[in-house]
Scaffold this active site. Sequence first.
Site, short mmCIF file in Angstrom:
data_model
loop_
_atom_site.label_atom_id
_atom_site.label_comp_id
_atom_site.label_asym_id
_atom_site.label_seq_id
_atom_site.Cartn_x
_atom_site.Cartn_y
_atom_site.Cartn_z
N ASP A 281 0.64 -1.25 -0.06
CA ASP A 281 -0.02 -0.16 -0.09
C ASP A 281 0.99 1.32 0.06
OD1 ASP A 281 -2.57 1.42 0.51
OD2 ASP A 281 -1.75 2.06 2.35
N GLU B 70 -1.97 -5.50 -3.56
CA GLU B 70 -0.96 -4.47 -2.90
C GLU B 70 -0.04 -5.49 -2.46
OE1 GLU B 70 -3.90 -1.02 -1.32
OE2 GLU B 70 -3.60 -2.97 0.18
N ASP C 130 -6.45 -6.58 -1.60
CA ASP C 130 -5.36 -6.72 -0.74
C ASP C 130 -4.26 -7.51 -1.14
OD1 ASP C 130 -6.84 -5.41 1.20
OD2 ASP C 130 -7.54 -7.20 2.27
#
EC number: 3.1.26.3
Length: 224
Positions: free
Chosen positions: A47, A119, A116
């Site tokens: 991220d 990332e 998720d």
Amino acid sequence: MKVSGTVRTLAERLGHEFRDPSLLLRALTHGSRGGGGDNQRLEFLGDRVLGLVMAEALLEADPEADEGRIAPRFNALVRRETCAEVAREVDLGAGLKLGRSEMIGGGRKKEALLADAMEAVIAAVYLDGGLEAARAMILRLWGGRIAAAPQDARDAKSALQEWAQGRGMEPPDYVLIGREGPDHQPRFVIEARLATGETERAEGATKRAAEHAAAAALLGRLEG
């Protein structure tokens, strides 16, 4: 390390040859798999790497822009929906390592899991090949999204609701008109409707993305 054909194919689509394939395998491993070694820590790192690369790209693309112009575009590029869209484009879901419950529950298609994992994959490339390798992959996979990010990337649904309520109207409705495409790359068609009869349709890779697109289209017509 021996990896499956699916994971090897995914690495090819990512455009990065891993020196340490275990990093990619960890990035694809969801916590539901059990036994430790899931992708949560990689997700945290990825991220931040994504944010750095996008901030640099936007500043380079528009040297005169102030923070007020850059921030909405940045948010649009790094948000969960965008990460999930990119994950679908490279069929990241096919390589996910999931526990039985998530497998049965359609985890390979879930927006949160895909975002998720995307990332986490960014972090895996960063750890394996450094920042330049991660930057090259991000810019390649995000493609024209950077140039196409709207100058005003505010929340279109909120803006449309404010427009309606400011005129004493009920909040807009969003109606699913249709769904097309394969399971790993769906396209949803949503119609935004106001109580006064104005409507606009748009499509997106998720219902939420399509709703925002329809809201933006309707708002653009009303304010145009």
